[in-house]
Write an enzyme that holds these catalytic residues in place. Structure first.
Site, PDB file in Angstrom:
ATOM      1  N   ASP A   1       1.171  -2.458  -5.005  1.00 51.04           N
ATOM      2  CA  ASP A   1      -0.226  -2.852  -4.801  1.00 51.04           C
ATOM      3  C   ASP A   1      -1.115  -2.122  -5.810  1.00 51.04           C
ATOM      4  O   ASP A   1      -0.681  -1.172  -6.467  1.00 51.04           O
ATOM      5  CB  ASP A   1      -0.641  -2.504  -3.367  1.00 51.04           C
ATOM      6  CG  ASP A   1      -1.863  -3.299  -2.916  1.00 51.04           C
ATOM      7  OD1 ASP A   1      -2.311  -4.193  -3.662  1.00 51.04           O
ATOM      8  OD2 ASP A   1      -2.373  -3.026  -1.816  1.00 51.04           O
TER       9      ASP A   1
ATOM     10  N   GLU B   1      -3.347  -3.539 -10.987  1.00 51.47           N
ATOM     11  CA  GLU B   1      -4.001  -4.325 -12.069  1.00 51.47           C
ATOM     12  C   GLU B   1      -4.238  -3.499 -13.327  1.00 51.47           C
ATOM     13  O   GLU B   1      -4.362  -4.116 -14.385  1.00 51.47           O
ATOM     14  CB  GLU B   1      -5.337  -4.878 -11.555  1.00 51.47           C
ATOM     15  CG  GLU B   1      -5.171  -5.946 -10.513  1.00 51.47           C
ATOM     16  CD  GLU B   1      -4.619  -5.448  -9.182  1.00 51.47           C
ATOM     17  OE1 GLU B   1      -4.993  -4.318  -8.790  1.00 51.47           O
ATOM     18  OE2 GLU B   1      -3.804  -6.139  -8.571  1.00 51.47           O
TER      19      GLU B   1
ATOM     20  N   ASP C   1      -6.223 -10.163  -1.679  1.00 52.57           N
ATOM     21  CA  ASP C   1      -7.106  -9.905  -0.536  1.00 52.57           C
ATOM     22  C   ASP C   1      -8.000 -11.106  -0.265  1.00 52.57           C
ATOM     23  O   ASP C   1      -9.170 -11.137  -0.642  1.00 52.57           O
ATOM     24  CB  ASP C   1      -7.943  -8.658  -0.798  1.00 52.57           C
ATOM     25  CG  ASP C   1      -7.068  -7.422  -0.930  1.00 52.57           C
ATOM     26  OD1 ASP C   1      -5.856  -7.518  -0.642  1.00 52.57           O
ATOM     27  OD2 ASP C   1      -7.590  -6.373  -1.321  1.00 52.57           O
TER      28      ASP C   1
END
Ligand SMILES: *[C@@H]1O[C@H](CO)[C@@H](O)[C@H](O)[C@H]1NC(C)=O
Ligand SMILES: *[C@@H]1O[C@H](CO)[C@@H](O)[C@H](O)[C@H]1NC(C)=O
Ligand SMILES: *[C@@H]1O[C@H](CO)[C@@H](O)[C@H](O)[C@H]1NC(C)=O
Ligand SMILES: *[C@@H]1O[C@H](CO)[C@@H](O)[C@H](O)[C@H]1NC(C)=O
Ligand SMILES: *[C@@H]1O[C@H](CO)[C@@H](O)[C@H](O)[C@H]1NC(C)=O
Length: 951
Positions: A468, A471, A631
């Protein structure tokens, strides 16, 4: 997960106009708001999260129009090569609009395969130009020596003066791509080409974003990996620089892939597509199709075929942020059992960590002895466990003796973390406080990462990993921890559990000398990337060399409030071991992390297929990772968007996709959750997940949701052999599991925009309800009554639909319309509570006959988990003339029998039914033939040898 204050939501009112879909926009008005306390954030001050506001170029009315102003290049010195041509491009006149123009470029054109053309343009002087290494991202190569201009379906034509080129499909003469008339712009920080598109074009791809399937005129796609809660039309986690262009005049499709990790923006207009990149080289590949499925296969074959995921990954996954203690996790598992809802995998968000430090366990809430027992128990019932981790690695406080975190030392000592331009450690901020970030280009980073993951596996025997925040996300702007890390451990960014027991507990002061390395490196002056120094300059100064990498002169429409590239991310000036700057490879962070994690898992859990779920993806991520939609929000709109997102990820080589079912942010409700649990059960990855503070949304929370869930979970588990066979097909061919109607029926323009329905494989058509308070849903049934027959899954009845008509289907709450397309044979297996149990049950076949009484299908099986598959079984099924024949080959043995065959579309009751020449039991009803009790005739295993069934 992510901090929702950073979300830059675009008004929901837009949805209906953007997508043309009937979606209610006021459904969240009656929901209680999340109990998540926004004011409790304490790790970093708000100011530290603020970037320098930029005005996106596309929103600046007075921005210079590069297409109108640039003077372009002339092509000279053209020469033929064995596979194409080469030439030199000379700048006509420097305009330096968004960077320094290169005056001399090399052009190389290669006919790589009959269906693939490569156009490459790069500066003659590559100093300071980032060229994407081939060992990082696969580079398509010439396929065979016989490919030339004469054999290729794609022909390259060019204009020398004011250089432009076009790509023509030789079989139709159609111009697929043409920059002729528009200048090529090539500067250090701005590359642009503009190609014509036909009016009424149908362009898909250019993910990842929350948008309908089609990139209609007016769309601007920003390709910059971003941690943001799924805003509509904004840039989100993944970057997939490829589009498919479907031409209904000729019924052909092709795609264009720009193999670049650069920050990009693509402007789609009525009759043009303009592609912009902020660094790198032009490395374009054209795939000629001609059908959409061919296009997808050709592309995915080149970027990397998708992983064959473990069979168990098809089971149901439950997760949430806020399973506060190990007891709570145990309770969830036992609740599933109590309500008899299949649970394959239980997940942990960051709750299990000690102070939210990766690869640690909280001594109070998740004590290791209980944790280990929990996992042993889970494994004892053939279930699985997956924890998450974030990209940021906690930087311990050297002045605090009890603040021990060996992983940081290992990474720091092996020089495996990102640096600042001055060579000091880059320290950003994620959940545990100030963090460093692994540099997966550093030579010892794999060793460091493998050790980290193996050590963790020794403690916690997980079955897969969830990557997670990769990025990669960092909450503050710049290396905010360079001076701040002495404040670690910071308070977490949210209130947690019982306040009397809040983290952190007492930390002592000390002098830990080993940490001095951080300061030493900070004061060192050498830097591998000294050529790319830049000043923080929000005035868009045009700089030579790499240019102004923090504030490029062309500002993208980045979906962070201030549009600063450094907001909520590692800064563009963070520097890798080899001098590569984050600016050039930001879009690859998650991709590189997944690769390293994959290699580590192969060592930690030998010969088991690594299961990795990644939020950030790039072209080729599918070969190692599954992906979820990020999300999203518990709202009907995001349930709809899950379909185009799945289709887009599928065509980008990531078929193993699903979204947070019932919604991540904000509170769901029973109606939405009921519909979503049903829709989600048809996606390859099926996981319910929600945010901290939101109401519970496990499928047992509401009895109506429990009932609805059981219906479709039963269908999913029954179809596991079909799904696994599709995964295998994907792994071999690149064809996605979920398919757009326009891929299945490529010649029907009126299907081009349909993204409220989808096929699973070729055989199943899913028509979900995507809005509240309705009892019906509309759907189309392509070719119905002309070339196709559709059967209702639940009644087996052939339905009397009209091709081209928007049919209205009954869909009360708890019912999701599902149709089988005639012509298909689907392998099934009786559902069990777990995948392991399901795999011990008898097989079956569902045979849906087409108009001519024919059908076909296939089955692939293996042990479902070996990395190196040693034995496998393939079975082909063919039905024709009242006969079904199975043809197995391969050496994977299954002992479970075939118990029944259900044949849909049998017009007359047969006089007898024989299996291998012997009469067998059957019933006939509603044009459906049910052949049952075959078990005794296939005692040696359902597909041990060829069989023939006749009626
Ligand atoms: C808009 O673009 C013009 C021309 O490049 C530039 O001078 C101006 O500063 C930009 N406006 C903003 C608000 O950035
Ligand atoms: C692309 O080219 C067309 C045709 O010259 C032009 O009308 C259009 O404005 C260009 N688009 C961009 C974004 O430059
Ligand atoms: C290439 O560019 C660099 C940086 O602009 C310059 O220093 C170098 O002299 C150039 N090399 C050649 C061969 O022109
Ligand atoms: C080129 O060679 C490949 C095998 O190397 C073959 O499959 C293909 O058909 C050939 N193409 C032509 C046009 O001869
Ligand atoms: C690196 O980028 C960050 C974020 O834009 C900025 O705050 C910082 O000053 C930059 N550092 C250098 C040395 O340019």
């Amino acid at each position: 997960m992510h901090l929702s204050t950073f979300v830059n939501f675009i008004g929901l009112g837009l949805i209906s106009t953007v997508c043309g879909s009937p979606i209610a926009t006021e459904s969240n008005s009656n929901k209680a708001s999340s109990t998540f306390d926004e004011s409790s954030r304490a790790t970093i001050s708000d100011e530290m999260t603020w970037g320098v506001a930029q005005t996106p170029n596309i929103l600046n009315d007075t921005a210079v129009d590069a297409n109108a102003v640039a003077k372009g290049y002339d092509l000279v010195n053209v020469s033929q090569t064995a596979h194409g041509l080469a030439g030199i491009l000379k700048l006509n006149e420097a305009t330096n609009i968004y960077g320094y123009d290169f005056d001399c470029l090399n052009l190389l054109v290669e006919y790589q395969a009959d269906s693939r053309l490569h156009v490459h343009i790069e500066p003659a002087n590559l100093t300071d130009v980032f060229v994407l290494p081939e060992d990082l991202i696969a580079k398509p190569r010439i396929e065979s020596n016989n490919v030339t201009f004469d054999t290729s379906d794609l022909v390259f034509k060019y204009q020398e003066k004011n250089f432009g080129f076009s790509v023509i499909r030789s079989s139709t003469g159609e111009v697929l791509f043409s920059t002729i008339g528009n200048p090529l712009v090539y500067s250090n920080q701005f590359i642009q080409f503009n190609t014509t598109l036909p009016k009424d074009h149908v362009v898909t791809g250019l993910g990842e974003s929350i948008h309908g399937s089609i990139n209609e005129p007016g769309v601007v796609k920003t390709l910059f990996a971003n941690d943001v809660g799924d805003p509509i039309d904004g840039n989100i986690y993944g970057v997939h620089p490829v589009y498919m262009d479907h031409r209904y005049d000729s019924n052909t499709a092709h795609s264009v892939y720009w193999r670049t990790s650069a920050i990009q923006e693509v402007v789609v207009e009525e009759e043009a597509l303009t592609w912009r990149a902020l660094s790198g080289v032009v490395d374009l590949y054209f795939f000629s199709g001609p059908e959409p499925k061919d296009v997808i296969k050709q592309y995915v074959h080149e970027i990397g075929l998708p992983a064959l995921q473990p069979y168990w990954a098809l089971g149901y996954h439950q997760c949430r942020w806020g399973y506060d203690t190990i007891e709570e996790l145990e309770e969830v598992v036992s609740n599933f059992k109590k309500f008899d809802i299949p649970l394959e995998t239980i997940w942990s968000d960051i709750d299990y960590m000690d102070g939210y430090k990766d690869f640690t366990t909280d001594p109070h809430r998740y004590p290791l002895d209980k944790f280990k027992k929990f996992i042993d128990d889970i494994h004892g019932t053939d279930q699985h466990y997956i924890p998450m981790f974030d990209a940021g690695i906690y930087v311990p406080n050297p002045n605090n003796a009890s603040d021990i975190y060996e992983i940081f030392h290992n990474g720091n000592e092996s020089d495996s973390f990102l640096k600042n331009p001055d060579g000091s450690l880059y320290i950003g901020s994620v959940w545990p406080g100030f963090t460093a970030f692994p540099d997966f280009l550093a030579p010892k980073s794999q060793e460091f990462w493998t050790k980290t993951i193996k050590d963790f596996y020794d403690k916690v025997q997980f079955d897969g990993l969830w990557c997670d925040m990769n990025e990669a996300s960092s909450f503050c702007v710049g290396s905010c921890g360079s001076e701040g890390y002495l404040q670690n451990p910071a308070k977490p960014n949210f209130e947690y559990g019982d306040v009397s027991d809040t983290y952190p507990k007492g930390f002592e002061q000390s002098n830990a000398s080993e940490y001095s390395s951080i300061q030493q490196k900070a004061s060192s002056t050498s830097s591998a990337a000294s050529s790319s120094t830049s000043i923080s300059d929000s005035q868009n100064t045009i700089a030579p060399g790499k240019g102004n990498i923090n504030y490029p002169p062309y500002a993208i429409n980045h979906a962070q409030g201030d549009h600063d590239l450094a907001t909520h991310a590692i800064s563009p000036n963070a520097t890798h071991y080899d001098g590569t700057i984050e600016y050039d490879v930001h879009n690859l962070y998650g991709y590189m992390e997944v690769n390293a994690t994959y290699n580590a898992l192969l060592e930690a859990i030998p010969n088991k297929r690594p299961f990795i779920l990644s939020r950030a993806t790039f072209a080729g991520s599918g070969k190692h990772a599954a992906h979820w939609g990020g999300d999203n929000t518990a709202d009907w709109a995001w349930m709809y968007f899950s379909i185009p997102q799945a289709l887009s990820m599928g065509m980008s080589g990531i078929p193993f996709f699903g979204v947070d079912v019932c919604g991540f942010n904000s509170n769901t409700d029973s109606e939405l959750c009921s519909r979503w649990m049903q829709l989600g059960s048809f996606f390859p990855f099926y996981r319910n997940h929600n945010t901290l503070g939101a109401i519970s949304q496990e499928p047992y929370v509401w009895s109506s949701v429990t009932d609805a869930t059981k219906i479709t979970m039963n269908i999913r588990y029954l179809l596991l052999p079909y799904y696994y066979s599709l995964l295998h097909e994907s792994h071999e061919s690149g064809l996605p599991v979920l398919r757009a109607l326009s891929w299945e029926f490529p010649n029907q323009r009126n299907l081009s925009t349909v993204d409220t329905q989808f096929f699973v494989g070729d055989a199943l058509l899913v028509t979900p309800v995507l809005e509240p308070s309705v009892e019906t849903v509309k759907g189309v049934f392509p070719g119905s009554g002309i070339t196709e027959i559709y059967y209702d899954w639940y009644t087996h009845e052939q339905v009397d639909f009209q091709a081209g008509k928007n049919e209205t289907l009954e869909a009360p709450l708890g019912h999701i319309p599902l149709h089988i397309r005639g012509g298909n044979i689907l392998p099934t297996q009786e559902p069990g509570y777990t995948i392991a149990q399901s795999r011990k049950n008898p097989f079956g076949l569902i045979v849906a006959l087409d108009k001519n009484g024919g059908a076909s299908g296939k089955l692939y099986l293996d042990d479902g988990e070996s990395q190196e598959v040693e034995s496998s079984l393939f079975v082909n099924f063919v039905a024709l003339n009242n006969t079904i024949v199975s043809s197995p080959y391969g050496d994977y043995k299954i002992s479970e029998p075939l118990s029944n065959i259900t044949i849909l579309g049998v017009n007359e009751k047969p006089d007898s039914v024989t299996f291998e020449g012997k009469d067998v039991t059957y019933t006939y009803e509603n044009s459906t033939l049910f052949v049952t009790d075959l078990n005794k005739d296939s005692k040696d295993g359902a597909f041990d040898k060829q069989f023939t069934l006749k009626w």
